[in-house]
Enzyme design. Structure first.
Site, PDB file in Angstrom:
ATOM      1  N   MET A   1       0.981  -1.213   0.036  1.00 20.79           N
ATOM      2  CA  MET A   1      -0.308  -0.007  -0.061  1.00 20.79           C
ATOM      3  C   MET A   1       0.771   1.386   0.096  1.00 20.79           C
ATOM      4  SD  MET A   1      -2.755   1.109   2.800  1.00 20.79           S
ATOM      5  CE  MET A   1      -1.641   1.442   4.147  1.00 20.79           C
ATOM      6  N   ASN A   2       0.595   2.550  -0.847  1.00 20.81           N
ATOM      7  CA  ASN A   2       1.085   3.677  -0.534  1.00 20.81           C
ATOM      8  C   ASN A   2      -0.193   4.605  -0.480  1.00 20.81           C
ATOM      9  OD1 ASN A   2       1.684   2.887  -3.546  1.00 20.81           O
ATOM     10  ND2 ASN A   2       1.737   5.228  -3.728  1.00 20.81           N
ATOM     11  N   ASP A   3       0.101   5.884  -0.916  1.00 22.24           N
ATOM     12  CA  ASP A   3      -0.948   6.826  -0.561  1.00 22.24           C
ATOM     13  C   ASP A   3      -2.480   6.546  -0.351  1.00 22.24           C
ATOM     14  OD1 ASP A   3       1.140   7.497  -2.241  1.00 22.24           O
ATOM     15  OD2 ASP A   3       0.194   8.841  -3.653  1.00 22.24           O
TER      16      ASP A   3
ATOM     17  N   GLN B   1      -3.599   3.355  -2.674  1.00 22.86           N
ATOM     18  CA  GLN B   1      -2.688   2.874  -3.429  1.00 22.86           C
ATOM     19  C   GLN B   1      -2.507   1.363  -3.247  1.00 22.86           C
ATOM     20  OE1 GLN B   1      -1.422   4.851  -6.758  1.00 22.86           O
ATOM     21  NE2 GLN B   1      -3.498   4.827  -6.346  1.00 22.86           N
TER      22      GLN B   1
ATOM     23  N   TRP C   1       5.716  -2.082  -4.769  1.00 21.54           N
ATOM     24  CA  TRP C   1       4.779  -1.257  -5.814  1.00 21.54           C
ATOM     25  C   TRP C   1       4.579  -1.766  -7.002  1.00 21.54           C
ATOM     26  CZ3 TRP C   1       5.084   1.252 -10.215  1.00 21.54           C
ATOM     27  CH2 TRP C   1       4.036   2.306 -10.265  1.00 21.54           C
TER      28      TRP C   1
ATOM     29  N   PHE D   1      -3.693   5.773 -10.383  1.00 19.96           N
ATOM     30  CA  PHE D   1      -3.017   6.400  -9.466  1.00 19.96           C
ATOM     31  C   PHE D   1      -3.719   7.215  -8.509  1.00 19.96           C
ATOM     32  CE2 PHE D   1       1.669   6.615 -11.367  1.00 19.96           C
ATOM     33  CZ  PHE D   1       1.752   5.375 -11.378  1.00 19.96           C
ATOM     34  N   SER D   2      -3.184   8.043  -7.839  1.00 18.17           N
ATOM     35  CA  SER D   2      -4.082   8.541  -6.654  1.00 18.17           C
ATOM     36  C   SER D   2      -4.841   9.810  -7.304  1.00 18.17           C
ATOM     37  CB  SER D   2      -2.964   9.498  -5.698  1.00 18.17           C
ATOM     38  OG  SER D   2      -2.380   8.362  -4.755  1.00 18.17           O
TER      39      SER D   2
ATOM     40  N   ASP E   1      -2.503  13.022  -9.434  1.00 18.18           N
ATOM     41  CA  ASP E   1      -3.133  13.188  -8.178  1.00 18.18           C
ATOM     42  C   ASP E   1      -4.343  14.064  -7.927  1.00 18.18           C
ATOM     43  OD1 ASP E   1      -1.319  11.076  -7.952  1.00 18.18           O
ATOM     44  OD2 ASP E   1       0.277  12.473  -6.763  1.00 18.18           O
TER      45      ASP E   1
ATOM     46  N   GLU F   1       3.533  16.198  -5.533  1.00 21.17           N
ATOM     47  CA  GLU F   1       2.591  15.034  -5.791  1.00 21.17           C
ATOM     48  C   GLU F   1       1.672  15.303  -4.629  1.00 21.17           C
ATOM     49  OE1 GLU F   1       5.542  11.350  -6.745  1.00 21.17           O
ATOM     50  OE2 GLU F   1       4.987  11.561  -4.630  1.00 21.17           O
TER      51      GLU F   1
ATOM     52  N   TRP G   1       9.365   6.760   0.674  1.00 23.82           N
ATOM     53  CA  TRP G   1       9.886   6.398  -0.555  1.00 23.82           C
ATOM     54  C   TRP G   1      11.201   5.985  -0.583  1.00 23.82           C
ATOM     55  CZ3 TRP G   1       7.034   3.825  -3.732  1.00 23.82           C
ATOM     56  CH2 TRP G   1       5.498   4.449  -3.924  1.00 23.82           C
TER      57      TRP G   1
END
Ligand code: FRU
Length: 602
Positions: free
Chosen positions: A137-139, A155, A163, A195-196, A256, A309, A399
């Site tokens: 998981m990210n954002d 994400q 990722w 994406f976000s 984003d 971002e 990151w």
């Protein structure tokens, strides 16, 4: 070697056919089953084309195991019931022969199953922070509040813990404490991975998608980054991708989109990160489908070396006054305050077209950070939060090393849900503060330590942390340094590992040293000391410290500074020692609460 290629190998009802050294067909019948794929983290991704009755349905990437299986991920066969499914696997292993390909662990270990076991196997999985049930998981993004439910999208890679395959995962909560996992909400399509972005409730049906539909806007990341819409008619459970996507294209990298209904202009406002140009673009639209560029903000301002971002833009009252200010969040990576990722923000005014930043007493636009640790990034807020709240959440990683932290079944957690407010600093400039959402006091279980008025000196006083749930706890502390030059707070465990926090009242700084905090050698960027300005109005310092199994979040002086850092101690921290140097200090309040939840992350 053609004879070897023709010899199918069977595991369950799975048929493996090696077409050439780096190309394999995995044949299976579509059914109400999951295909369990064995993953080896150190292997390069294989490209997997999903062919259904011979037609290319979709493509995803997975690190199919070569010599050993680190963990498995499920591939859902139920959408293809009764149909012939081929996973057309193109490997990047550069094998010399089919015989070599046949030896890969993945082929014999692929199985079919009715379910996928997501029971937590990880010692570092947080007890009371949101994590995905498995996978990377990210954002956090696309969050909205509706009918008493906080929806959180993120994400997500459903096919591994690094990722890849960006998809909107979905969780929801009624209390910001307990999270329920839902099926993925938006999946990659022909235009790109997902994406976000952001979501909003279209109350007036400006989009024509229907009154009160939930509309998500996100970046389709294909050969170019373009902006797309998806609409939900079931309160964010499922989304239909808008067939006329993309709704916005630019000739340089932009992503984003963060949009909201602007009652001032009676239009949608959208902020888009013009990533490599280190600025945010501001657009407006009557219907979310056609967007007009109004202005660009940020060139030459603030921290500029990183990629810009995940923006967010909202208005807040300034504490203790009738004034209101706008806050523009510009997450950047790298070039955060301690390397890698960081949450930069600007305060200012916004007239629907232009964002005008505040200037400090020297007429300069100051660089401001929302968090002074290394591990809070991509923070954005919920749309439509109740009672005028500005509730936000960040990705609790960086990151620089997010893909290397010592977990496997899942990777990365989110921060606690936070309430963002604004205050005027003693220098006359405006600053954002963050405190844990009030719902989180519900986590408190037993009051383990409750101390009033205790003097501390160089020798220090020791307090035991809870033993339940691996010592996860909340610490509330008010300390008056009196004449002391510094106050030290040390968390330690039986393995001799420690986190050292130091308050320097003369400099009005608070630091956090995790160089000996436990496992730190997975990245050169992990061992670090982070430092925050305390924004105090007196020498007294108040702290709320939230310790989970692999994170420490600190909120100082009612959230005027915040610091989020990951830690991976070999055993839980068991003690807090408080000491001072250069004079005695006085603890005026120390409370330590154990934490209990109904969470499945036990
Ligand atoms: C920020 C980010 C976003 C992008 C997403 C991709 O962490 O790089 O800009 O949309 O991650 O997963």
């Amino acid at each position: 070697m053609a004879a070897a290629a023709a010899m199918p190998c069977f595991a369950d009802d799975i048929r493996i056919e090696h077409l050439s050294p780096n190309h394999t067909f995995v044949r299976v019948k579509g059914d109400d089953k999951l295909m369990i794929l064995p993953i080896q983290e150190s292997i390069e991704d294989a490209k997997i084309n999903v062919l259904v009755n011979g037609k290319l349905e979709r493509t995803f990437f997975a690190r199919l195991a070569k010599s050993k299986t680190d963990y498995t991920v499920p591939f859902d066969l139920s959408p293809y019931k009764g149909k012939d499914v081929i996973l057309d696997v193109v490997s990047t292993q550069g094998r010399a022969s089919v015989r070599e390909a046949q030896d890969d662990a993945c082929w014999s270990e692929m199985t079919l199953s009715d379910n996928f076991d997501t029971t937590n196997r990880e010692k570092y999985r947080p007890l009371y922070h949101h994590t995905p049930s498995y996978g990377w998981m990210n954002d956090p993004n696309g969050m909205f509040y509706k009918d008493g439910v906080w929806h959180l999208y993120y994400q997500w890679n459903p096919y591994g813990s690094k990722w890849q395959n960006m998809t909107w995962g979905h969780s929801s909560s009624k209390d910001l404490v307990n999270w329920e996992h839902h099926p993925a909400a938006i999946l990659p399509n022909g235009i790109g991975t997902v994406f976000s972005g952001s979501s909003a409730i279209d109350r007036e049906n400006s989009t024509g998608f229907g009154e009160n539909s939930v509309v998500a806007m996100y970046t389709s990341a294909g050969d170019s980054q373009t902006q797309s819409l998806a609409v939900s008619h079931d309160n964010g459970e499922t989304f239909e991708i808008y067939p006329a996507n993309p709704v916005l294209t630019l000739d340089s990298e932009a992503r984003d989109p963060n949009m909201f209904w602007n009652p001032q202009t009676k239009e949608w406002t959208m902020v888009l990160a013009h990533a490599l140009d280190h600025e945010m673009l501001i657009f407006s639209s009557p219907d979310m489908k056609s967007w007009t560029l109004q202005s660009a903000f940020g060139k030459g301002l603030g921290a500029q070396k990183g990629v810009w971002e995940c923006p967010d833009l909202f208005q807040l009252p300034v504490e203790g006054s009738d004034e209101k200010k706008w806050v523009l969040i510009c997450n950047i990576n790298p070039d955060g305050p301690f390397g890698g990722s960081g949450i930069q923000y600007f305060t200012g005014d916004f007239d629907g077209k232009f964002f005008t930043p505040d200037t400090d007493s020297n007429g300069k636009v100051a660089t401001k950070w929302l968090d002074f640790g290394k591990d809070n990034y991509a923070l954005v807020s919920w749309s439509d939060a109740p009672e005028g709240r500005r509730t936000a959440i960040g990705w609790m990683s960086n990151w620089q090393y997010a893909a290397d932290v010592p977990t496997m079944q899942y990777r990365s957690a989110n921060t606690l849900p936070l309430e963002v407010t604004l205050f005027k600093g003693t220098d006359g400039d405006y600053y954002a503060s963050t405190v844990p959402s009030p719902e989180l006091t519900k986590l408190r279980d037993k009051l383990i330590v409750n101390t009033r008025k205790t003097g501390v000196g160089t020798k220090g006083k020791n307090f035991s942390l809870p033993t339940a749930n691996d010592g996860v706890c909340e610490i509330e502390l008010t300390i008056d340094p009196k004449k002391a030059k510094s106050v030290n707070l040390t968390l330690s465990n039986a393995d001799g590992e420690e986190v050292v926090m130091t308050y320097n009242p003369a400099e009005a700084t608070f630091s956090f040293n995790r160089k000996k905090s436990g496992i730190v050698d997975f990245s050169k960027d992990f061992p670090a000391t982070t430092v925050a300005p305390t924004f105090g109005t007196s020498r007294k310092l108040t702290l709320r410290i939230f310790i989970d199994r692999s994170s420490i979040e600190i909120f100082g002086n009612d959230g005027r500074f915040a610091m989020t850092n990951l830690v991976f101690p070999n055993s839980p921290y068991s003690h807090l020692s408080v000491s001072s140097a250069g004079g005695n200090a006085e603890i005026s309040n120390l409370k330590i609460y154990s934490i209990a939840t109904d969470s499945s992350n036990k």
